[in-house]
Design a protein around this motif. Structure first.
Motif, PDB file in Angstrom:
ATOM      1  N   GLU A  55      -7.162   1.716   2.748  1.00  0.00           N
ATOM      2  CA  GLU A  55      -6.450   0.573   3.286  1.00  0.00           C
ATOM      3  C   GLU A  55      -7.378  -0.631   3.302  1.00  0.00           C
ATOM      4  O   GLU A  55      -8.607  -0.498   3.395  1.00  0.00           O
ATOM      5  CB  GLU A  55      -5.923   0.855   4.691  1.00  0.00           C
ATOM      6  CG  GLU A  55      -6.998   1.230   5.704  1.00  0.00           C
ATOM      7  CD  GLU A  55      -6.411   1.560   7.065  1.00  0.00           C
ATOM      8  OE1 GLU A  55      -5.172   1.510   7.194  1.00  0.00           O
ATOM      9  OE2 GLU A  55      -7.194   1.865   7.980  1.00  0.00           O
ATOM     10  N   THR A  56      -6.776  -1.807   3.198  1.00  0.00           N
ATOM     11  CA  THR A  56      -7.541  -3.046   3.223  1.00  0.00           C
ATOM     12  C   THR A  56      -7.509  -3.642   4.619  1.00  0.00           C
ATOM     13  O   THR A  56      -6.588  -3.408   5.406  1.00  0.00           O
ATOM     14  CB  THR A  56      -6.955  -4.072   2.229  1.00  0.00           C
ATOM     15  OG1 THR A  56      -5.613  -4.394   2.613  1.00  0.00           O
ATOM     16  CG2 THR A  56      -6.973  -3.532   0.815  1.00  0.00           C
ATOM     17  N   ASN A  57      -8.528  -4.413   4.910  1.00  0.00           N
ATOM     18  CA  ASN A  57      -8.595  -5.140   6.169  1.00  0.00           C
ATOM     19  C   ASN A  57      -9.011  -6.585   5.846  1.00  0.00           C
ATOM     20  O   ASN A  57     -10.103  -6.802   5.316  1.00  0.00           O
ATOM     21  CB  ASN A  57      -9.605  -4.500   7.116  1.00  0.00           C
ATOM     22  CG  ASN A  57      -9.673  -5.209   8.450  1.00  0.00           C
ATOM     23  OD1 ASN A  57      -8.690  -5.799   8.892  1.00  0.00           O
ATOM     24  ND2 ASN A  57     -10.844  -5.186   9.078  1.00  0.00           N
ATOM     25  N   PRO A  58      -8.101  -7.536   6.141  1.00  0.00           N
ATOM     26  CA  PRO A  58      -6.785  -7.399   6.746  1.00  0.00           C
ATOM     27  C   PRO A  58      -5.770  -6.765   5.801  1.00  0.00           C
ATOM     28  O   PRO A  58      -5.949  -6.803   4.575  1.00  0.00           O
ATOM     29  CB  PRO A  58      -6.405  -8.840   7.077  1.00  0.00           C
ATOM     30  CG  PRO A  58      -7.180  -9.679   6.122  1.00  0.00           C
ATOM     31  CD  PRO A  58      -8.469  -8.955   5.881  1.00  0.00           C
ATOM     32  N   PRO A  59      -4.693  -6.186   6.359  1.00  0.00           N
ATOM     33  CA  PRO A  59      -3.709  -5.480   5.531  1.00  0.00           C
ATOM     34  C   PRO A  59      -3.003  -6.370   4.513  1.00  0.00           C
ATOM     35  O   PRO A  59      -2.469  -5.851   3.523  1.00  0.00           O
ATOM     36  CB  PRO A  59      -2.712  -4.938   6.562  1.00  0.00           C
ATOM     37  CG  PRO A  59      -3.450  -4.921   7.862  1.00  0.00           C
ATOM     38  CD  PRO A  59      -4.402  -6.072   7.799  1.00  0.00           C
ATOM     39  N   ASP A  60      -3.016  -7.698   4.728  1.00  0.00           N
ATOM     40  CA  ASP A  60      -2.314  -8.610   3.808  1.00  0.00           C
ATOM     41  C   ASP A  60      -2.766  -8.436   2.366  1.00  0.00           C
ATOM     42  O   ASP A  60      -1.979  -8.609   1.431  1.00  0.00           O
ATOM     43  CB  ASP A  60      -2.547 -10.062   4.239  1.00  0.00           C
ATOM     44  CG  ASP A  60      -2.227 -10.309   5.694  1.00  0.00           C
ATOM     45  OD1 ASP A  60      -2.899  -9.693   6.542  1.00  0.00           O
ATOM     46  OD2 ASP A  60      -1.326 -11.105   5.984  1.00  0.00           O
ATOM     47  N   PHE A  61      -4.055  -8.106   2.170  1.00  0.00           N
ATOM     48  CA  PHE A  61      -4.580  -8.008   0.808  1.00  0.00           C
ATOM     49  C   PHE A  61      -3.849  -6.937  -0.003  1.00  0.00           C
ATOM     50  O   PHE A  61      -3.798  -7.032  -1.235  1.00  0.00           O
ATOM     51  CB  PHE A  61      -6.079  -7.702   0.833  1.00  0.00           C
ATOM     52  CG  PHE A  61      -6.943  -8.921   1.022  1.00  0.00           C
ATOM     53  CD1 PHE A  61      -7.120  -9.818  -0.018  1.00  0.00           C
ATOM     54  CD2 PHE A  61      -7.579  -9.170   2.227  1.00  0.00           C
ATOM     55  CE1 PHE A  61      -7.925 -10.944   0.141  1.00  0.00           C
ATOM     56  CE2 PHE A  61      -8.380 -10.283   2.398  1.00  0.00           C
ATOM     57  CZ  PHE A  61      -8.556 -11.186   1.358  1.00  0.00           C
ATOM     58  N   ALA A  62      -3.309  -5.928   0.646  1.00  0.00           N
ATOM     59  CA  ALA A  62      -2.632  -4.859  -0.089  1.00  0.00           C
ATOM     60  C   ALA A  62      -1.401  -5.361  -0.825  1.00  0.00           C
ATOM     61  O   ALA A  62      -0.920  -4.716  -1.764  1.00  0.00           O
ATOM     62  CB  ALA A  62      -2.249  -3.732   0.870  1.00  0.00           C
ATOM     63  N   GLU A  63      -0.868  -6.504  -0.429  1.00  0.00           N
ATOM     64  CA  GLU A  63       0.348  -7.038  -1.038  1.00  0.00           C
ATOM     65  C   GLU A  63       0.060  -7.839  -2.304  1.00  0.00           C
ATOM     66  O   GLU A  63       1.004  -8.265  -2.971  1.00  0.00           O
ATOM     67  CB  GLU A  63       1.073  -7.930  -0.025  1.00  0.00           C
ATOM     68  CG  GLU A  63       1.423  -7.221   1.285  1.00  0.00           C
ATOM     69  CD  GLU A  63       1.991  -8.183   2.304  1.00  0.00           C
ATOM     70  OE1 GLU A  63       2.210  -9.369   1.927  1.00  0.00           O
ATOM     71  OE2 GLU A  63       2.212  -7.767   3.450  1.00  0.00           O
ATOM     72  N   TYR A  64      -1.205  -8.045  -2.627  1.00  0.00           N
ATOM     73  CA  TYR A  64      -1.560  -8.920  -3.737  1.00  0.00           C
ATOM     74  C   TYR A  64      -2.162  -8.102  -4.879  1.00  0.00           C
ATOM     75  O   TYR A  64      -3.170  -7.417  -4.688  1.00  0.00           O
ATOM     76  CB  TYR A  64      -2.553  -9.979  -3.267  1.00  0.00           C
ATOM     77  CG  TYR A  64      -1.972 -10.926  -2.242  1.00  0.00           C
ATOM     78  CD1 TYR A  64      -1.362 -12.109  -2.635  1.00  0.00           C
ATOM     79  CD2 TYR A  64      -2.020 -10.615  -0.880  1.00  0.00           C
ATOM     80  CE1 TYR A  64      -0.823 -12.981  -1.694  1.00  0.00           C
ATOM     81  CE2 TYR A  64      -1.489 -11.475   0.062  1.00  0.00           C
ATOM     82  CZ  TYR A  64      -0.882 -12.656  -0.348  1.00  0.00           C
ATOM     83  OH  TYR A  64      -0.343 -13.502   0.579  1.00  0.00           O
ATOM     84  N   PRO A  65      -1.564  -8.194  -6.076  1.00  0.00           N
ATOM     85  CA  PRO A  65      -2.070  -7.384  -7.202  1.00  0.00           C
ATOM     86  C   PRO A  65      -3.356  -7.913  -7.816  1.00  0.00           C
ATOM     87  O   PRO A  65      -4.031  -7.199  -8.546  1.00  0.00           O
ATOM     88  CB  PRO A  65      -0.920  -7.441  -8.209  1.00  0.00           C
ATOM     89  CG  PRO A  65      -0.208  -8.719  -7.907  1.00  0.00           C
ATOM     90  CD  PRO A  65      -0.339  -8.934  -6.434  1.00  0.00           C
ATOM     91  N   HIS A  66      -3.708  -9.194  -7.530  1.00  0.00           N
ATOM     92  CA  HIS A  66      -4.905  -9.791  -8.128  1.00  0.00           C
ATOM     93  C   HIS A  66      -5.836 -10.251  -7.013  1.00  0.00           C
ATOM     94  O   HIS A  66      -5.408 -10.959  -6.088  1.00  0.00           O
ATOM     95  CB  HIS A  66      -4.545 -10.989  -9.010  1.00  0.00           C
ATOM     96  CG  HIS A  66      -3.455 -10.706  -9.995  1.00  0.00           C
ATOM     97  ND1 HIS A  66      -3.624  -9.900 -11.087  1.00  0.00           N
ATOM     98  CD2 HIS A  66      -2.153 -11.120 -10.028  1.00  0.00           C
ATOM     99  CE1 HIS A  66      -2.489  -9.831 -11.770  1.00  0.00           C
ATOM    100  NE2 HIS A  66      -1.589 -10.556 -11.138  1.00  0.00           N
ATOM    101  N   ILE A  67      -7.109  -9.883  -7.130  1.00  0.00           N
ATOM    102  CA  ILE A  67      -8.106 -10.269  -6.134  1.00  0.00           C
ATOM    103  C   ILE A  67      -9.426 -10.554  -6.846  1.00  0.00           C
ATOM    104  O   ILE A  67      -9.818  -9.824  -7.766  1.00  0.00           O
ATOM    105  CB  ILE A  67      -8.313  -9.169  -5.068  1.00  0.00           C
ATOM    106  CG1 ILE A  67      -7.015  -8.916  -4.292  1.00  0.00           C
ATOM    107  CG2 ILE A  67      -9.433  -9.532  -4.112  1.00  0.00           C
ATOM    108  CD1 ILE A  67      -7.117  -7.781  -3.282  1.00  0.00           C
ATOM    109  N   LEU A  68     -10.108 -11.594  -6.392  1.00  0.00           N
ATOM    110  CA  LEU A  68     -11.441 -11.914  -6.893  1.00  0.00           C
ATOM    111  C   LEU A  68     -12.321 -12.224  -5.695  1.00  0.00           C
ATOM    112  O   LEU A  68     -12.016 -13.124  -4.898  1.00  0.00           O
ATOM    113  CB  LEU A  68     -11.393 -13.110  -7.855  1.00  0.00           C
ATOM    114  CG  LEU A  68     -12.675 -13.426  -8.633  1.00  0.00           C
ATOM    115  CD1 LEU A  68     -13.076 -12.266  -9.525  1.00  0.00           C
ATOM    116  CD2 LEU A  68     -12.491 -14.688  -9.462  1.00  0.00           C
ATOM    117  N   GLY A  69     -13.403 -11.473  -5.554  1.00  0.00           N
ATOM    118  CA  GLY A  69     -14.279 -11.619  -4.394  1.00  0.00           C
ATOM    119  C   GLY A  69     -15.537 -12.384  -4.711  1.00  0.00           C
ATOM    120  O   GLY A  69     -16.046 -12.344  -5.832  1.00  0.00           O
ATOM    121  N   ALA A  70     -16.064 -13.084  -3.702  1.00  0.00           N
ATOM    122  CA  ALA A  70     -17.342 -13.793  -3.811  1.00  0.00           C
ATOM    123  C   ALA A  70     -17.883 -13.988  -2.400  1.00  0.00           C
ATOM    124  O   ALA A  70     -18.346 -13.053  -1.786  1.00  0.00           O
ATOM    125  CB  ALA A  70     -17.172 -15.121  -4.555  1.00  0.00           C
TER     126      ALA A  70
END
Length: 812
Positions: free
Chosen positions: A676-691
């Motif tokens: 699971e992701t924290n916050p849970p909102d991230f689970a709704e997004y198919p594309h993510i880029l972290g920095a």
């Protein structure tokens, strides 16, 4: 119809067609051209394209396109990529709010030209420009060949610029000084009949500009003869006072008999110190100037009876004191023009080079001369003419760039060397995509930090050059994707220009962090719900949907392995090159195989939801392990207790060191994985880029580098920066509370006369641009903003390869 193998454009027909009353721009418009109704979309059929142009036989990697315009039957058009025109021919792109027409200027030519989009490039039709300037155009396979009328250099002049950013000339000027005031102002030209100021007018030696040959080459020897050309105008200026002359702004004016194409200045060398020289591409006489003088042998002593002849061979040369040269960057501008003053009598061979020489002449310079004299000569414009092309070579202080423009009144090229080299731009490049750049001064706004003191004014400059793209998120023709340097591998780096162009992205900005040694990513990369690289250390990330809904926040991913009626086991990482002790998971989204990062690792194969085997890996002597498509690998590092809990026999291990082994069948052990992701909102997004770190959230500065496990040194560092931000319709509310209306891709370079922004300054700059939510990206040498085949913010030689980026794509 066009012949695909060879075609000569009927320029007269083009000119007549585009100048006809039915198609000309209404009175009051910029130039002529095809007038387009608001909202009208050109429907065109591409015929052929290529990736190379040749200007007078010199090949350049520039994209071009031939298309058929459906508005006019049988009308064919040829266009060159807009930034290719700017970089390879000197065409200036002017501000516009109409993406279907681009106003351009080139010497006296000013016109609105139609645009055409294909595969991430925007092409500008060149028919009217070619007709006006009598260019001959042919298509030869992949290459567009352009032949322009010959052009020659008639004169070159130089002067200083004095304004609020450029240090005025020291000393009183009795009788007036030839100094230009302000930026991009017409240069006052000194004619031979004009009075020439002497050094006495300034109280210091004169700065005389003259075109001089460096001598003809005879065999392997250059005679060093200097020949002044009396028929060229000269200008007498002030000699800069010593080593502080890097604060002086200069302008060179190159007068031509006809307009000529020139290329964007490119870096060809650096002379940072006598021990740090990169000057192999500079003209040989200039190299000799920059090289440290050779050590001088000790003078022979007067012979005496006590002289020991056997010791004479042991005598060492005296050390030469190092020269104090300012750090310089050397630039070259290829110009499609020749100079008859640089040719020998037959005209068949060009001399090795010439210099517009401040001071007396190059012969007078020796290693014993003062550094100020040497620096004076290094401020000149070197001219190297050969093969019907001239290279204009000059230096700038580090951190400066030249500004090159053409005159609309005379066939002249102006080269300005000054610290504020960025030009303001505001161009709607495509529907829903705007390119902007300008200087932003934080001193005129509320500050978030206390600036360090300045030696002169007590306050450090906070005027930053900023380039950004603003993307309309309501435009359904625009989509975004994370893009990798090597799509089939998680390891590898490449220049941003190559990464973006290979994926046919129209625009891109460098993305997250990576390890420069093994070239693996260090942070979240998710594409179409596939974790190509997992998040780390609670760092900031940007997420989005295919419908351009965005979310920015700090991101954590927790994974837990459950066994039947046993204690659950937490997993440290997912598909990550950030190595920690414990259990990490690698799926086929990481690749088809896994190679160990550390000397001893245990690979546990999970197929379906069952552990079936394990083996001990050696990062030095062991080959890659397959990752099952219907399962994953669990990699155990330095945790014997977890190995025992999973039923792995550790008796073969001594302490934490296990010898390599072949695959060992395992008693089938059912497991269940929950993440699971924290916050849970991230689970709704198919594309993510972290920095990271996170800069803004809900229009509030939320910068906390320690919370994202960045070091204190990173937090306080001032460097070139990249960032991404969201703008909403409701100021003060975040993108998750109020739908974002636009996305900002932003790069910030060093302030005038100082270092780049701190993270706190970057947060304030993002607020000034209207962002309510913002995220810092990888920066420094990784920073880059790409559009239509080129970097907008820096010379490509200064940008380091990157691992991943955020790409912007236009629908066909």
């Amino acid at each position: 119809m066009f012949n695909s193998s060879r075609f000569s454009v009927n320029l007269a027909a083009f000119f007549w067609l585009l100048s006809s009353p039915a198609l000309s721009t209404p009175t009051g418009g910029v130039g002529g051209g095809v007038a387009l109704a608001a909202g009208y979309t050109i429907v065109s059929k591409p015929i052929q394209s290529g990736t190379e142009i040749a200007i007078n036989g010199k090949h350049l990697p520039v994209n071009w396109l031939e298309w058929q315009d459906s508005r006019i039957p049988d009308r064919l058009a040829i266009g060159i990529s807009d930034l290719g025109l700017m970089h390879s021919m000197g065409v200036e792109l002017l501000d516009t709010d109409n993406h279907q027409q681009q106003p351009i200027s080139w010497f006296a030519f000013s016109h609105n030209v139609p645009t055409q989009y294909q595969s991430g490039y925007r092409y500008l039709e060149i028919s009217e420009l070619a007709a006006r300037e009598n260019w001959q155009i042919q298509i030869q396979g992949n290459r567009l060949e352009i032949v322009t009328p010959p052009s020659t250099i008639e004169s070159v002049q130089a002067d200083f610029i004095a304004d609020n950013l450029c240090v005025p000339v020291a000393g009183a000027c009795r009788g007036g000084c030839n100094i230009s005031h302000g930026k991009n102002q017409p240069t006052p030209h000194t004619r031979p009949s004009d009075p020439v100021l002497s050094g006495a007018d300034f109280g210091i030696p004169p700065y005389t500009v003259a075109l001089a040959s460096l001598g003809e080459t005879t065999g392997d020897r250059t005679d060093g003869r200097v020949q002044e050309l009396s028929d060229l105008p000269t200008t007498t200026l002030v000699n800069p006072p010593g080593r502080n002359s890097e604060n002086f702004c200069r302008r060179f004016v190159v007068r031509l008999n006809n307009p000529a194409n020139w290329q964007t200045p490119s870096i060809i060398g650096r002379s940072i110190s006598p021990q740090n020289l990169d000057i192999s591409d500079l003209p040989p006489p200039l190299q000799e100037l920059l090289k440290p003088p050779s050590p001088q042998p000790e003078p022979e002593p007067e012979p005496t009876e006590e002289t020991n002849l056997e010791d004479e061979g042991d005598r060492q040369p005296l050390p030469t004191p190092p020269r104090e040269l300012p750090p310089l960057v050397w630039w070259s501008i290829p110009l499609e023009a020749t100079s008859p003053h640089l040719s020998n009598s037959s005209g068949s061979r060009q001399l090795p080079g010439s210099v517009i020489l401040p001071g007396n002449n190059i012969e007078s310079l020796t290693p014993s001369e003062s550094s100020s004299d040497l620096w004076t000569n290094l401020m000149g414009l070197w001219v190297d003419s050969q093969n019907q092309q001239t290279r204009l070579i000059f230096s700038t202080p580090t951190g400066w760039q030249p500004v090159v423009t053409s005159s609309a009144v005379l066939p002249e090229i102006n080269i300005e060397i000054r610290p504020d080299f960025w030009r303001d731009r505001n161009i709607v490049w495509a529907e829903g995509l705007r390119w902007q750049q300008k200087y932003i001064d934080l001193n005129s706004h509320q500050r978030l930090f206390t600036p360090p003191p300045s030696n002169s004014t007590g306050r450090e400059s906070a005027r930053f050059p900023v380039v950004w793209l603003e993307i309309d998120l309501n435009n359904q023709g625009i989509s975004l994707q994370p893009i990798l340097s090597r799509p089939g591998s998680r390891s590898g780096v490449s220049p941003l220009v190559h990464v973006a162009s290979s994926t046919r992205a129209a625009a891109a900005i460098n993305g997250g962090f990576f390890n420069r040694n093994n070239q693996y990513p260090l942070g979240a990369i998710r594409h179409q719900n596939r974790w190509l690289s997992g998040p780390i250390l609670n760092r900031g990330a940007i997420a989005w949907t295919d419908q351009n809904q965005f979310f920015i926040d700090r991101l954590e991913l927790s994974q837990t392995l459950f066994r039947d009626r046993r204690e659950p086991i937490p997993l440290a990482r997912l598909n990550s090159a950030f190595i920690q002790r414990g259990l990490s998971r690698y799926t086929s989204d990481w690749g088809s195989t896994y190679s160990p990062f550390t000397p001893r690792e245990i690979a546990i194969t999970v197929q379906g939801e069952t552990i079936i085997s394990h083996q001990v890996l050696d990062s030095i002597n062991f080959s890659a392990v397959p990752i099952p498509d219907d399962g994953y690998l669990l990699i155990l590092r330095n945790e014997p207790e977890i190995a025992l809990a999973l039923g792995i026999d550790e008796t073969q291990c001594i302490g934490l060191v296990c010898p390599p082994s072949t695959q060992t069948e395992h008693q089938p052990l059912p497991v269940q994985l929950v993440d699971e992701t924290n916050p849970p909102d991230f689970a709704e997004y198919p594309h993510i880029l972290g920095a990271g770190p996170l800069l803004l959230r809900g229009n509030q500065v939320v910068l906390d580098a320690r919370a994202e496990n960045f070091s204190d040194a990173f937090n306080t560092q001032r460097a070139i920066r990249s960032a991404v931000g969201l703008k909403t319709n409701t100021p003060g509310r975040s993108g998750s509370d109020s739908p974002a209306v636009s996305l900002l891709l932003v790069v910030v370079h060093p302030r005038l006369g100082g270092p780049g922004p701190s993270l706190a300054e970057l947060a304030e700059l993002m607020k000034q641009l209207g962002a309510t939510d913002a995220l810092n990206l990888d920066g420094g040498s990784s920073t880059g903003l790409y559009l239509g085949g080129y970097l907008l913010d820096r010379p490509p030689q200064t940008a380091a390869p990157i691992h991943n980026a955020l790409g912007v794509f236009l629908s066909p």
